[in-house]
Design an enzyme around this catalytic site. Structure first.
Site, PDB file in Angstrom:
ATOM      1  N   GLY A  51       0.821  -1.209   0.000  1.00 27.98           N
ATOM      2  CA  GLY A  51       0.000   0.000   0.000  1.00 27.98           C
ATOM      3  C   GLY A  51       0.850   1.252   0.000  1.00 27.98           C
ATOM      4  O   GLY A  51       1.909   1.311   0.611  1.00 27.98           O
ATOM      5  N   GLY A  95       0.129   5.503   0.387  1.00 26.09           N
ATOM      6  CA  GLY A  95      -0.872   6.534   0.643  1.00 26.09           C
ATOM      7  C   GLY A  95      -0.239   7.833   1.062  1.00 26.09           C
ATOM      8  O   GLY A  95       0.984   7.963   1.153  1.00 26.09           O
ATOM      9  N   GLY A  96      -1.092   8.801   1.312  1.00 23.96           N
ATOM     10  CA  GLY A  96      -0.607  10.113   1.706  1.00 23.96           C
ATOM     11  C   GLY A  96       0.085  10.107   3.046  1.00 23.96           C
ATOM     12  O   GLY A  96       0.893  10.983   3.348  1.00 23.96           O
ATOM     13  N   VAL A 112       2.980   0.929   3.251  1.00 26.90           N
ATOM     14  CA  VAL A 112       2.557  -0.216   4.060  1.00 26.90           C
ATOM     15  C   VAL A 112       3.212  -1.465   3.489  1.00 26.90           C
ATOM     16  O   VAL A 112       3.144  -1.717   2.277  1.00 26.90           O
ATOM     17  CB  VAL A 112       1.024  -0.377   4.072  1.00 26.90           C
ATOM     18  N   LYS A 116       3.388  -0.200   8.789  1.00 28.71           N
ATOM     19  CA  LYS A 116       3.197   1.107   8.154  1.00 28.71           C
ATOM     20  C   LYS A 116       4.371   2.014   8.479  1.00 28.71           C
ATOM     21  O   LYS A 116       4.711   2.226   9.634  1.00 28.71           O
ATOM     22  CB  LYS A 116       1.898   1.749   8.640  1.00 28.71           C
ATOM     23  N   ASP A 130     -10.460  11.104   9.745  1.00 30.06           N
ATOM     24  CA  ASP A 130     -10.286  10.724   8.337  1.00 30.06           C
ATOM     25  C   ASP A 130     -11.125   9.492   8.019  1.00 30.06           C
ATOM     26  O   ASP A 130     -10.644   8.517   7.433  1.00 30.06           O
ATOM     27  CB  ASP A 130      -8.810  10.469   8.042  1.00 30.06           C
TER      28      ASP A 130
END
Length: 748
Positions: free
Chosen positions: A423, A425-426, A430, A444, A538
């Site tokens: 993964g 992301g911002g 991950v 993460k 979020d």
């Protein structure tokens, strides 16, 4: 006009010019005769010169040391008042010569002139002198009647209109003029003149100056042009030699270990000699024991031995070390190792090289390891490791709930050196990994933590690690030994809700309702049941992970904020994802639990419509799912935007109820939104009814021909009809209807 006459006669002695060393070397070995005065004031007096009878070779080499009128004493030539400033045994003598000057006042009248006559008996002018004229209205001549059998005459002129044209250090005719004079002159006549008696330049240059000077001792400066700026005398270089009617060897001029040679000047009448020490010796060649053996081995510049230098009398020899043969010279054959020595040396060098490489490698490894350990300790403290350890130590007796602090090496082992990225992301990367017991985990790698918020970060880690609920991705631990913290979560392997809605599209209404209900339950727990309320900040479909049974697990607490009970509203930097962010929070920067309610309402709208929260390619009024959803409800167009995949397999009346709940959640005003506890309560109730098959719907036709829908809702305990009769199960989740959306109930 001023005339200075210098009569120079050659000494009647002999000498040999030194060719092996310069004057600096000669000065270093300028010894006087034993028992004689070696120095007069600051000037060394080497033999054949001397100050007392028996200390000089003959009267021609007598030096008068005047200590009566001078302190320190000054040496003078034997038959004159010429001041001697240096004597070297290589045949040179430096004396001071007075400067001739011709000065005028502003009207052109002669003001100050002198014409001293200096005689140097038995000496001649050296090659290292120059004739110099200084002035801005000046010219001068230098002449001699004795240059071999020919006469010599030369001159120089110097003019300038202003000091602006004069350059220090430049003597090319502007303020200063100089010419070379030949060697061997025995008489000099210097004549100084002025073109216009300095009337045009008297304000800055009233005089003409002319003199002969040692070129190494003169540097022109414009200060010389002013009255009083010129020194009274300058040093001049003279040659001396020893003359004899016999040969040098017959006269025994030179001492042992020395040789003599005919003096080479430019005259045909010279019959003088100079002495020099033989090669391998140094000292005063005129003394009986003046030339002593030189140990060449003490100075690498004096020998060419490559390995071993051995000094001998007057010379040296080169040798090779043990195990080598040859002449031992740098520029000869050098030293060649014997055959057995080659083997030993090669083996020794090889072993030494291996040992050196291994030692250097080991030391480098230890240095890098120590440096890495220091860096890990720095990151551990920087990321709040000590604070986290203290907080975790307070959880004694609840070890099962404590998060583990992993080392960097353990994380590398778990992730197989960060090999599997699952993964991006911002908030970071991950990686998938496995604990030693084969339990899959997600690691993460967060973005750099704000150092001013370390305490909040650690507090959040402790709190979140204690949330042990089925619908929250469990935080198993963290690693703080890296530049950015690494968080270890349980692995959830069926993707996220966003992918299931917008890519796979195979979720039934019952499964969607269950996901919504369980997600709402988690958010309700975070808001109202933890010691310190947690606002996720979020909430979105991409942060709701699904396991193999489609059980939702809320993840990504990177933006979460702990909110003290007595400070529910906080002014914060707005964080979240466009399309899901509470517009009231966006406008006021006040974060409340109703901000999560709004975001969850958008997720609920996604589940109902199958549309994304934000569509940039749509018209402006349709870009925001929340605004489009509210608009469709008010215009009684709900069925047009609901996902067709759930309209057919779900109860329309129940879809309408859930849609009304979503509409309340995404209300623009936070005070009009329900709490997450109320949302979870209603969604769980509707899910329970659906799961037990106790939700019925039938259509009745009234006597006047109009059709109305009669519905019954049931719990496990009782049923009620639409008007309150206790013949059908009760729907206990209708208390949250909004007045402005009541018209929606009449939709058929």
């Amino acid at each position: 006009m001023l005339v200075v006459r210098v009569q120079l006669l050659l000494l009647a002695m002999s000498c040999h010019c030194s060719t092996s060393r310069a004057s600096t070397t000669s000065a270093a070995h300028a010894q006087a005769k034993p028992g004689c005065l070696n120095r007069c004031g600051d000037v060394e007096i080497p033999y054949p010169f001397g100050t007392e009878p028996g200390c000089f070779l003959n009267e021609e080499f007598r030096i008068t040391c005047n200590d009566t009128h001078f302190n320190p004493p000054k040496p003078f030539l034997w038959d004159s008042n010429v001041d001697v400033v240096n004597i070297s045994i290589d045949g040179h003598l430096n004396v001071m010569q007075f400067t001739a000057k011709d000065c005028y006042d502003a009207k052109g009248n002669s003001a100050d002139s002198n014409s001293p006559t200096i005689t140097f008996s038995k000496l001649s002018v050296s090659k290292g002198n120059k004739f110099v004229v200084i002035g801005c209205d000046s010219f001068a001549f230098v002449s001699s009647g004795f240059l071999g059998e020919d006469s010599y005459e030369s001159g120089c002129r110097s003019t300038c209109d202003s000091l602006d044209y004069v350059t220090n250090g430049s003597c090319v005719g502007i303020g200063c003029c100089q010419i070379e004079i030949p060697r061997g002159l025995k008489q000099l006549d210097v004549e100084a003149y002025s073109f216009n008696n300095h009337t045009n330049v008297s304000s800055f240059n009233p005089c003409t100056y002319a003199f002969v000077v040692d070129q190494s001792e003169f540097h022109f400066t414009s200060n010389y042009l002013a009255l009083g700026g010129m020194p009274d005398e300058f040093p001049i270089v003279l040659d001396w030699e020893i003359t004899t009617n016999e040969t040098c060897e017959e006269a025994k001029i030179c001492g042992p270990n020395a040789s003599c040679d005919k003096s080479k000047d430019n005259t045909t009448t010279s019959s003088g000699y100079h002495c020099k020490c033989n090669k391998g010796y140094e000292g005063n060649p005129y003394l009986p024991d003046g030339c002593q053996d030189v140990n060449e081995c003490n100075d690498p510049k004096l020998h060419d031995c490559k390995e071993i230098c051995v000094n001998t009398v007057g010379r040296y020899t080169c040798h090779c070390p043990k195990g080598f043969h040859g002449d031992g010279r740098k520029y000869g054959g050098g030293c060649t190792p014997n055959q057995h020595t080659v083997i030993k040396v090669t083996l020794g060098v090889g072993i030494s090289f291996v040992v050196a490489v291994m030692s250097i490698s080991w030391l480098h490894f230890l240095w890098k390891r120590r440096k890495h350990m220091k860096l890990k300790e720095k990151f551990f403290e920087q990321n709040g490791g000590s604070s986290l350890q203290q907080e975790l130590s307070k959880l004694q007796g609840r070890s099962s709930e404590k998060a583990k602090i992993f080392t960097e090496e353990e994380i590398k082992t778990v992730t197989n050196n960060y090999a599997n990225v699952i993964g991006r992301g911002g908030s970071g990367l991950v990686y998938k990994g496995f604990l030693p017991n084969k339990t899959p985990v997600a690691v993460k790698k967060s973005k750099i933590v704000d150092q001013t918020k370390i305490d909040e970060f650690i507090n959040e880690l402790v709190v979140v690690s204690q949330i042990n609920r089925r619908n929250v991705v469990r935080l198993l631990g963290c690693c703080l030994e890296t530049q950015v913290p690494l968080l270890v979560y349980e692995f959830v392997g069926n993707g996220n809700l966003f992918e299931q809605i917008h890519k796979n599209g195979n979720l039934s209404w019952e499964r969607r309702l269950r996901i919504a209900a369980e997600t709402a339950g988690v958010l309700s727990y975070l808001h109202s049941e933890t010691n310190v309320p947690i606002i996720h900040r979020d909430v979105k479909s991409a942060n709701i992970l699904l396991d193999e049974n489609y059980t939702p697990k809320v993840s990504d607490f990177g933006a979460s904020k702990l909110v003290p009970i007595d400070a529910i509203q906080n002014y914060t930097v707005v964080q979240g994802t466009l399309g899901y962010v509470d517009p009231e929070y966006l406008q006021t920067c006040k974060l409340t639990d109703k901000s999560d309610v709004y975001s969850f309402g958008v997720v609920l709208a996604e589940l109902l419509t199958g549309k994304m929260a934000l569509l940039s390619d749509k018209p402006e009024e349709e870009r925001s799912l929340a605004m489009n959803f509210l608009s469709s409800l008010k215009q009684n167009r709900l069925l047009e935007i609901l996902d067709n995949r759930i309209v057919n397999d779900g109860n329309k009346q129940q879809l309408k109820k859930v849609a009304k709940l979503a509409a309340r959640c995404i209300s623009v005003r936070g005070e009009e939104r329900p709490t997450m506890k109320e949302v979870a309560f209603e969604l769980q109730g509707r899910l329970s009814l659906m799961s037990n098959g106790q939700y019925y719907l039938r259509d009745n036709v009234e006597s006047n021909g109009s059709q109305e829908t009669e519905y019954f809702t049931c719990t496990f305990y009782e049923c009620r009809d639409g008007i309150g009769s206790q013949t059908t199960p009760t729907d206990g989740y209708d208390s949250m209807q909004q007045p402005e959306l009541m018209a929606f109930d009449d939709e058929r």
